[in-house]
Motif scaffolding. Structure first.
Motif, PDB file in Angstrom:
ATOM      1  N   TYR A   1       0.789  -1.071   0.197  1.00  0.00           N
ATOM      2  CA  TYR A   1       0.075   0.191  -0.029  1.00  0.00           C
ATOM      3  C   TYR A   1       0.965   1.141   0.001  1.00  0.00           C
ATOM      4  N   LEU A   2       0.872   2.032  -1.164  1.00  0.00           N
ATOM      5  CA  LEU A   2       1.748   3.071  -1.265  1.00  0.00           C
ATOM      6  C   LEU A   2       0.912   4.560  -1.126  1.00  0.00           C
ATOM      7  N   ALA A   3       1.158   4.916   0.159  1.00  0.00           N
ATOM      8  CA  ALA A   3       0.327   6.008   0.489  1.00  0.00           C
ATOM      9  C   ALA A   3       1.468   7.309  -0.066  1.00  0.00           C
ATOM     10  N   ALA A   4       2.529   7.239  -0.109  1.00  0.00           N
ATOM     11  CA  ALA A   4       3.611   8.182  -0.464  1.00  0.00           C
ATOM     12  C   ALA A   4       3.728   8.154  -1.898  1.00  0.00           C
ATOM     13  N   SER A   5       2.998   8.979  -2.714  1.00  0.00           N
ATOM     14  CA  SER A   5       3.131   8.998  -4.211  1.00  0.00           C
ATOM     15  C   SER A   5       4.292   9.304  -4.794  1.00  0.00           C
ATOM     16  N   SER A   6       5.310   9.871  -4.091  1.00  0.00           N
ATOM     17  CA  SER A   6       6.466  10.109  -4.589  1.00  0.00           C
ATOM     18  C   SER A   6       7.436   8.724  -4.989  1.00  0.00           C
ATOM     19  N   CYS A   7       7.336   7.936  -4.349  1.00  0.00           N
ATOM     20  CA  CYS A   7       8.029   6.530  -4.446  1.00  0.00           C
ATOM     21  C   CYS A   7       7.388   5.673  -5.493  1.00  0.00           C
ATOM     22  N   MET A   8       6.123   5.909  -6.141  1.00  0.00           N
ATOM     23  CA  MET A   8       5.423   5.051  -6.872  1.00  0.00           C
ATOM     24  C   MET A   8       6.425   5.055  -8.180  1.00  0.00           C
ATOM     25  N   ASP A   9       7.043   5.864  -8.624  1.00  0.00           N
ATOM     26  CA  ASP A   9       7.724   6.242  -9.975  1.00  0.00           C
ATOM     27  C   ASP A   9       8.997   5.320  -9.716  1.00  0.00           C
ATOM     28  N   LEU A  10       9.587   5.273  -8.417  1.00  0.00           N
ATOM     29  CA  LEU A  10      10.875   4.433  -8.074  1.00  0.00           C
ATOM     30  C   LEU A  10      10.452   2.786  -8.211  1.00  0.00           C
ATOM     31  N   PHE A  11       9.300   2.615  -8.032  1.00  0.00           N
ATOM     32  CA  PHE A  11       8.754   1.105  -7.883  1.00  0.00           C
ATOM     33  C   PHE A  11       8.729   0.921  -9.500  1.00  0.00           C
ATOM     34  N   ASP A  12       8.034   1.724 -10.373  1.00  0.00           N
ATOM     35  CA  ASP A  12       7.927   1.886 -11.599  1.00  0.00           C
ATOM     36  C   ASP A  12       9.263   1.422 -12.500  1.00  0.00           C
ATOM     37  N   GLY A  13      10.072   2.288 -12.014  1.00  0.00           N
ATOM     38  CA  GLY A  13      11.674   2.302 -12.367  1.00  0.00           C
ATOM     39  C   GLY A  13      12.208   0.975 -12.467  1.00  0.00           C
ATOM     40  N   LEU A  14      11.940   0.012 -11.309  1.00  0.00           N
ATOM     41  CA  LEU A  14      12.499  -1.173 -10.948  1.00  0.00           C
ATOM     42  C   LEU A  14      11.410  -2.253 -11.526  1.00  0.00           C
ATOM     43  N   ASP A  15      10.571  -1.825 -12.343  1.00  0.00           N
ATOM     44  CA  ASP A  15       9.729  -2.872 -12.868  1.00  0.00           C
ATOM     45  C   ASP A  15       8.982  -3.526 -11.943  1.00  0.00           C
ATOM     46  N   ALA A  16       8.280  -2.850 -10.886  1.00  0.00           N
ATOM     47  CA  ALA A  16       7.967  -3.719  -9.878  1.00  0.00           C
ATOM     48  C   ALA A  16       6.480  -3.023  -9.376  1.00  0.00           C
ATOM     49  N   LEU A  17       5.668  -2.505 -10.349  1.00  0.00           N
ATOM     50  CA  LEU A  17       4.515  -2.147  -9.986  1.00  0.00           C
ATOM     51  C   LEU A  17       3.595  -3.494  -9.758  1.00  0.00           C
ATOM     52  N   ASP A  18       3.832  -4.371  -9.969  1.00  0.00           N
ATOM     53  CA  ASP A  18       3.191  -5.585  -9.753  1.00  0.00           C
ATOM     54  C   ASP A  18       3.224  -6.147  -8.117  1.00  0.00           C
ATOM     55  N   SER A  19       4.123  -5.368  -7.392  1.00  0.00           N
ATOM     56  CA  SER A  19       4.228  -5.484  -6.006  1.00  0.00           C
ATOM     57  C   SER A  19       3.368  -4.483  -5.329  1.00  0.00           C
ATOM     58  N   VAL A  20       2.946  -3.480  -5.951  1.00  0.00           N
ATOM     59  CA  VAL A  20       1.899  -2.590  -5.411  1.00  0.00           C
ATOM     60  C   VAL A  20       0.518  -2.748  -5.683  1.00  0.00           C
ATOM     61  N   ARG A  21      -0.090  -2.816  -4.473  1.00  0.00           N
ATOM     62  CA  ARG A  21      -1.641  -3.077  -4.950  1.00  0.00           C
ATOM     63  C   ARG A  21      -2.628  -2.044  -4.580  1.00  0.00           C
ATOM     64  N   MET A  22      -2.101  -1.089  -3.770  1.00  0.00           N
ATOM     65  CA  MET A  22      -2.911  -0.097  -3.331  1.00  0.00           C
ATOM     66  C   MET A  22      -2.280   1.310  -3.098  1.00  0.00           C
ATOM     67  N   THR A  23      -2.971   2.455  -3.523  1.00  0.00           N
ATOM     68  CA  THR A  23      -2.723   3.600  -3.382  1.00  0.00           C
ATOM     69  C   THR A  23      -3.754   4.829  -2.760  1.00  0.00           C
ATOM     70  N   SER A  24      -2.983   5.725  -2.180  1.00  0.00           N
ATOM     71  CA  SER A  24      -3.973   6.653  -1.752  1.00  0.00           C
ATOM     72  C   SER A  24      -4.121   8.100  -2.536  1.00  0.00           C
ATOM     73  N   THR A  25      -3.892   7.887  -3.960  1.00  0.00           N
ATOM     74  CA  THR A  25      -3.858   8.962  -4.630  1.00  0.00           C
ATOM     75  C   THR A  25      -4.858   8.432  -5.941  1.00  0.00           C
ATOM     76  N   LYS A  26      -5.727   9.284  -6.370  1.00  0.00           N
ATOM     77  CA  LYS A  26      -6.493   9.048  -7.134  1.00  0.00           C
ATOM     78  C   LYS A  26      -6.301   9.050  -8.739  1.00  0.00           C
ATOM     79  N   ILE A  27      -6.793   8.229  -9.588  1.00  0.00           N
ATOM     80  CA  ILE A  27      -6.348   7.979 -11.021  1.00  0.00           C
ATOM     81  C   ILE A  27      -6.064   9.515 -11.540  1.00  0.00           C
ATOM     82  N   GLU A  28      -6.909  10.397 -11.644  1.00  0.00           N
ATOM     83  CA  GLU A  28      -6.797  11.627 -12.208  1.00  0.00           C
ATOM     84  C   GLU A  28      -5.455  12.514 -11.671  1.00  0.00           C
ATOM     85  N   ASN A  29      -5.129  12.261 -10.368  1.00  0.00           N
ATOM     86  CA  ASN A  29      -4.078  12.939  -9.902  1.00  0.00           C
ATOM     87  C   ASN A  29      -2.586  12.282 -10.387  1.00  0.00           C
ATOM     88  N   TRP A  30      -2.770  11.191 -10.947  1.00  0.00           N
ATOM     89  CA  TRP A  30      -1.469  10.593 -11.300  1.00  0.00           C
ATOM     90  C   TRP A  30      -0.966  11.010 -12.675  1.00  0.00           C
TER      91      TRP A  30
END
Length: 386
Positions: free
Chosen positions: A99-128
């Motif tokens: 569960y990534l409530a810290a939006s600034s680190c999401m891109d780091l998981f994406d950079g690691l090709d690890a978004l499949d490890s992330v299941r939840m976020t506290s940021t709405k789709i329109e704010n990404w």
């Protein structure tokens, strides 16, 4: 009736937690005492100052964030040692369903090709502004579970969350962190926003690489961005001394600026510019905040002659024209940068695309050196028309 629903929800959480704890085979214990374990090395860090990692035998790792937050990373199929203080948070690998409530680190998981490890976020789709994250939300691979301060605990628990990563905003709502921990979910508060060097923020990718067993990938990505920054620094025209003000106008009429010494002001300096505000000019208070509000009169006095103005669009949206900026405050007509057409606005991805740190500095470098003309398309900034 409302109280009955609250009691029912609490009982449901407790029952589900008990069932999860009883069936979770990842967490085991051993009679080995942690006090008898000796470190064998430390993670090499070049810029990050807000976390450290100490390695122990059998791939255990001791993580310290800030001055007080301590975590023990336990490898898969390895037991949790005895003798740990109650304040130590245990994180058991494999780390998944994050569960990534810290939006600034999401891109780091994406950079690691690890978004499949992330299941939840506290940021709405329109704010990404990250396409891969938007797609994951559209396809329900990542779930929006409510605002960080009031998340959907039922969903977080039912998704078998292995770790919640919060930003420092959670310190304003400590009851949320406490509730997650009560439900048996380890919580890590990342403090990358406190890093003074831009690459210090990016270097947190090494910590996430450790959690996900992707340390080599993390080191490679970090090295790539470091090399790009070094190329900018060796540019003979890098030190331009052109002054830059980075700001946005609040609805109450005040001006929000970055504190001198924070990572945005550091990026400006690394790009060859000079952040126009000094600590003495702003009478900066000692606290953890990276921004502060000043009166328009003070901003006028200090930034009227700045060579460049950069408007931070994070709060009230992007600006496209000079007229839109001037409608916010007519005093801006007198500013040197406005008269010369040297006003820029951040794109939405400026603060979310952390893996592009060196690219952001390259954009700033193009601006302060004059390389960015009317036709130049930058990745994180655009010039205001008119």
């Amino acid at each position: 009736m409302k109280r009955q629903r609250q009691i029912f929800s609490l009982l449901f959480f407790c029952l589900l937690f008990c069932l999860t704890a009883c069936t979770d085979s990842r967490v085991t214990t051993t009679e080995t005492n942690w006090a008898s374990c000796s470190p064998i090395g430390n993670m090499e860090l070049q810029y990050a100052e807000q976390f450290t990692v100490t390695y122990y035998p059998d791939n255990y790792a001791w993580i310290t964030i800030g001055q007080e937050e301590q975590y023990l990373l336990v490898p898969e199929n390895q037991p949790v040692p005895e003798g740990l203080q109650a304040s130590v948070t245990v994180i058991q690998q494999p780390v998944h369903h994050l569960y990534l409530a810290a939006s600034s680190c999401m891109d780091l998981f994406d950079g690691l090709d690890a978004l499949d490890s992330v299941r939840m976020t506290s940021t709405k789709i329109e704010n990404w502004s990250l396409p891969a994250v938007q797609q994951a939300l559209e396809e329900d691979d990542i779930l929006y579970v409510g605002k960080y301060s009031a998340p959907d605990y039922e969903t977080i628990l039912s998704e078998n969350c292995g770790l919640a990563i919060e930003s420092t905003m959670i310190y304003h709502n400590p009851e949320t962190k406490e509730q997650l921990e009560t439900l048996g979910i380890p919580v890590m508060v990342e403090q990358s926003s406190y890093e003074s060097h831009p690459l210090g923020r990016l270097e947190w990718i090494k910590l996430y690489g450790l959690l996900l067993d992707k340390e080599e990938e993390a080191a490679a990505l970090f090295q790539e961005q470091s090399a790009q920054l070094e190329r900018i620094q060796t540019d003979t025209e890098a030190d331009t001394k052109k002054t830059v003000a980075f700001f946005y106008l609040s609805t109450n009429g005040s001006v929000n600026v970055r504190k001198p010494g924070d990572y945005i002001s550091k990026m400006i300096e690394l790009a060859g510019g000079k952040y126009i505000f000094s600590a003495s000019d702003l009478h900066v208070e000692e606290n953890a905040l990276s921004t502060m509000n000043i009166q328009m009169e003070t901003f006028y006095t200090l930034a009227k002659d700045a060579d460049y103005l950069i408007y931070n669009s994070t709060i009230d949206g992007e600006l496209d024209t000079m007229e839109q900026l001037l409608q916010k405050n007519a005093l801006l007509h007198d500013f040197k940068a406005v008269k010369n057409g040297n006003v820029w606005c951040t794109e939405k991805n400026m603060f979310q695309q952390t893996t592009g740190t060196a690219d952001m500095i390259a954009d700033l470098h193009a601006i302060v050196t004059g390389e960015a003309d009317e036709e130049t398309q930058l990745a994180f900034l655009h010039r205001l028309n008119g």
